[in-house]
Design a protein around this motif. Structure first.
Motif, short mmCIF file in Angstrom:
data_model
loop_
_atom_site.label_atom_id
_atom_site.label_comp_id
_atom_site.label_asym_id
_atom_site.label_seq_id
_atom_site.Cartn_x
_atom_site.Cartn_y
_atom_site.Cartn_z
N HIS B 96 60.84 -8.36 13.84
CA HIS B 96 60.22 -7.04 13.83
C HIS B 96 60.91 -6.24 14.95
CE1 HIS B 96 56.85 -9.87 12.29
NE2 HIS B 96 56.79 -8.82 11.45
N ARG B 259 48.38 -6.71 13.41
CA ARG B 259 49.86 -6.45 13.86
C ARG B 259 50.45 -6.99 15.01
NH1 ARG B 259 49.74 -1.28 15.15
NH2 ARG B 259 52.02 -1.32 15.06
N GLY B 261 49.00 -9.76 16.76
CA GLY B 261 48.90 -11.20 16.59
C GLY B 261 47.66 -11.51 17.29
N LYS B 306 55.99 -14.97 18.14
CA LYS B 306 54.82 -14.39 18.96
C LYS B 306 55.19 -13.42 19.95
CE LYS B 306 52.61 -18.43 17.94
NZ LYS B 306 52.65 -20.21 18.49
N GLN B 309 56.25 -10.07 17.82
CA GLN B 309 55.30 -9.54 16.95
C GLN B 309 54.43 -8.46 17.89
OE1 GLN B 309 52.20 -12.13 15.55
NE2 GLN B 309 51.28 -10.70 14.18
#
Lengths: 365, 428
Positions: B96, B259, B261, B306, B309
């Motif tokens: 991302h 979006r 997380g 994580k 994101q």
């Protein structure tokens, strides 16, 4: 203790002795004897498969190494009958090598360049040698034809990273273990998951990090026991946990034995085999320098053999003649903050000495 | 007697009267006469600058993030991937963020000194200036002092963190406790912040008068910093009472929640965006658990997505809202991780050659600054220390770090290492 176990103990309770250390300059994820016993193969973090001649006592390295991989070669697995070895890497490649006739410019018999999207964590060969199973961090389990590498099955029902795959000895089914400690049973005839085994004690969410998982899957010879091993995690980051083996009753799905094989700093059972003489052999690696090799019978409270002279044991492999055990570890002094230089002023890497242990010859029954 | 800690500009200290009565003129308060030499023209811009400081505690591996070295001895198992900037690759663990690279500056030649957490964390966050016998403020405290709370009047330095919250006065260093961090444990507001519904507004006003009287008595004979800090925190809490929406996570757009997380870091980053939108001057978000001496690769495989994101969603949103013009974004750890892989399949502490990322206010876009050698075992060329980065960040915020000094009770102190300079390749 029943009579069978008593007999097994009397037959074979080995106390392995160091025989030879194969020094080298590379790090290996695993070192395994071929079923014919003539070769020892090691999966390298340098993206190559290395070989030694293990037909005698010399253990000379055989050049050249098997290349074509990227990232790390994570593991190798053998056809039990034919001279075929399968290698997988962390960029997604699966290769078959017919090792009896590799020559001076070895090429794979076939490769699947993108068998997985990224890291293949495990490879296993069916008992009849016809199928090859792989599992990966793309959360997929795939089964390939050993003949030509065509895909036969694809199992996508597990929501977490796949860490291990293993065929049941009957060849009819396959198990896959994931990061959360869930082991699914896949029926090869129907392509369906028919059962699962919960090894969730080998998992913990610590802050953001999923820690642990099913790091080892293996069976006893008749397939009546499924062994799932890893760690009972204490924390993530610098992962700490109790190295633990769970023995599931294959038919009933319940845990029959739980073996805790160390302290929190010992961390992972990295490799596991069940010896036909009725004990588990566990390669354990945790904090740098603290690895050990442990032999323990399921009904005993203590291990009958613990070998701590090998730092960070990552894999073990029993020679088919039963007399040799290869354990891949890590050199001592492998950790340390900041820049560590060697005597030539070069940045110092680590390596994986492979220790060959000599087992007392088993008594034939 | 005043204890003005800056030579220029003038103090941004926020008084109770200013907060409760409303600031009639922010410029007069924050940039007083006689204190603006060389800065008057910049004041209107400065007041709008904000900072998002993402602290990855324990040490993110540069090799598994911003500076991949595929197929090298220490490169690890992961693949590199292309980004939105041609020729720039990052680890596959950041798909991302790779799409937001056009907004980022990746600095790959950090070379710092401390390889322990206990020394590294404070020294990095204090800018590691020369030792002058004082404890320097953390970057958030420095910004709170230098730029003040801004027009939002909200606490200028907030910290969204896992675990417990509270007022972390130690961050203020010699600036004094009032410049510490107001920490929201797990993003939750301070307990009992709302007026109990059984207390009427009139009764509350009377109660506050009584409190002020008691405060004055308490302050008599004590160092003014103590009372100032107490009053400051109280008043900041009162300001927060009016912004309960910042903590009402149930009201957050479910699409945003997805979006960013649903994990801790994602939740905290989304809340940080709300804080920035509300005008908080400096927002720190941190994540713990990155000290991957063991199982580094499965660990980063788990941790990085994580981070990826939440961080990518933040950059995307700040860019879409035009906020990157004013918000300086920094994501970093106290050091990187060793190239060599230890027996626990981990990487240890590595200050020698590591990476951080910046974006937004005053920074270039889609740029990689510096490099490491082929194996990642050293910086190729000159490296930058944290002092260089403090200069860079101050400059990006419009603060002339080579001219402004703190005044520590008459002792002039540079706001950043006086032998270092800004990273010009990173600045717009």
């Amino acid at each position: 203790m029943n009579d069978d176990l008593t007999t097994l103990k009397e037959q074979f309770t080995p106390k392995p002795k160091p025989f030879k250390v194969l020094e080298n300059k590379r790090e290996f994820g695993a070192a395994r004897f071929s079923p014919c016993g003539k070769f020892l193969f090691a999966a390298g973090y340098d993206g190559q498969v290395h070989r030694w001649d293990s037909s005698g006592d010399e253990f000379n390295e055989v050049a050249p190494a098997l290349g074509g991989h990227n990232g790390w070669v994570q593991d190798v697995a053998f056809d039990a009958a034919a001279p075929a070895v399968y290698s997988v890497d962390t960029w997604g490649r699966l290769s078959r090598w017919d090792y009896a006739a590799l020559g001076e410019q070895p090429l794979p018999k076939w490769s699947v360049e993108a068998a997985h999207d990224g890291w293949i964590t495990s490879v296993a060969v069916s008992p009849d040698g016809q199928l090859v199973a792989t599992g990966g961090l793309d959360r997929a389990v795939r089964v390939w034809s050993a003949i030509d590498g065509t895909k036969r099955h694809e199992f996508l029902a597990q929501p977490d990273d796949i860490l291990q795959v293993a065929f049941h000895p009957d060849g009819k089914s396959l198990v896959s273990g994931d990061l959360k400690g869930i082991v699914k049973l896949w029926d090869l005839a129907s392509g369906q998951s028919t059962r699962q085994f919960d090894a969730g004690v080998l998992y913990k969410l610590d802050r953001l990090q999923d820690v642990g998982g099913a790091r080892c899957l293996t069976f006893n010879a008749d397939g009546s026991l499924l062994f799932v091993a890893g760690t009972k995690p204490v924390n993530g980051g610098n992962v700490q946990g109790i190295p633990t083996v769970l023995a599931f009753d294959w038919a009933g799905g319940t845990v029959k034995h739980t073996l805790e094989l160390g302290q929190a700093g010992d961390v992972y059972v990295c490799d596991l085999r069940f010896h036909t003489a009725g004990f588990v052999m566990a390669a354990i690696s945790g904090n740098p320098g603290t690895g050990k090799l442990v032999f323990r019978r399921l009904d005993d409270k203590e291990a009958f053999f613990t070998h701590t002279a090998i730092a960070n044991c990552h894999s073990l492999s029993l020679h088919p003649n039963g007399n040799r055990l290869a354990v891949a570890g890590t050199n001592g002094g492998s950790n340390g903050n900041g820049k560590v230089l060697d005597k030539d002023g070069e940045y110092k890497g680590n390596w994986s000495p492979i220790t060959i242990l000599d087992l007392s010859k088993p008594t034939s029954s | 007697m005043t204890h003005d800690s800056l030579c220029t500009p003038i103090d941004h200290r926020v008084s109770r009267r200013e907060l409760l009565g409303g600031m009639s003129c922010l410029a007069a308060t924050a940039f007083g006469a006689g204190a603006l030499t060389g800065l008057a023209d910049e004041a209107p811009k400065i007041k709008d600058k904000q900072v998002l400081f993402v602290w990855i505690d324990g040490g993110m591996s540069q090799l598994e993030s911003w500076d991949p070295k595929p197929n090298t001895p220490f490169g690890g198992p992961f693949r590199p991937i292309a980004t939105s900037v041609p020729g720039v690759q990052v680890s596959e663990l950041m798909p991302h963020t790779a799409k937001q690279m056009q907004h980022l500056v990746v600095l790959r030649n950090m070379a710092t000194k401390d390889n322990s957490h206990s020394a590294g964390v404070p020294r990095i966050q204090r800018g590691d200036p020369k030792n002058r016998g004082v404890t320097y403020p953390f970057f958030g405290s420095a910004v709170a002092k230098l730029l003040g709370p801004g027009s939002s009047k909200l606490p200028p330095y907030v910290w969204i963190k896992p675990g417990n919250g509270g007022f972390i006065h130690a961050d203020g260093g010699f600036l004094g406790p009032q410049y510490g961090a107001l920490a929201f444990g797990d993003g939750k507001p301070p307990e009992n912040i709302l007026r109990n519904p059984t207390v009427t507004e009139d009764d509350d006003a009377i109660r506050n008068q009584l409190r002020e009287t008691a405060n004055k008595r308490y302050a008599a004979g004590r160092r003014p910093e103590v009372n100032e800090a107490n009053s400051y925190v109280y008043e900041m809490a009162r300001k927060l009472m009016q912004r309960q929406d910042l903590f009402d996570t149930a009201s957050f757009d479910p699409k945003d929640v997805e979006r960013y997380g649903t994990h801790e870091f994602g939740r905290h980053m989304l809340q940080a965006r709300k804080m920035l939108e509300a005008g908080v001057r400096f927002v720190k978000v941190n994540s713990y658990g990155w000290d991957t001496h063991g199982d580094n690769f499965i660990g980063h495989r788990n941790l990085m997505p994580k981070f990826d994101q939440g961080f990518a969603a933040m950059i995307e949103d700040l860019a879409a809202r035009g906020m990157l013009d004013n918000v300086l974004v920094i994501a970093m750890s106290e050091f990187g991780r060793t190239p060599r892989i230890n027996g626990h399949i981990g990487r240890d502490h590595w200050p020698e050659a590591w990476s951080l990322v910046m974006s937004g206010c005053g920074m270039k876009k889609g740029v990689v600054v510096g490099k490491t050698n082929a194996k990642g075992t050293d910086v190729d060329g000159e490296g930058y220390d944290i002092g260089h980065l403090f200069h860079t960040w101050f400059q990006a915020l419009g603060i002339k770090s080579d001219k402004i000094e703190y005044d520590n009770h008459g002792q002039p102190l540079p706001i950043a290492h006086d032998e270092m300079f800004s990273v010009k390749e990173a600045l717009a």
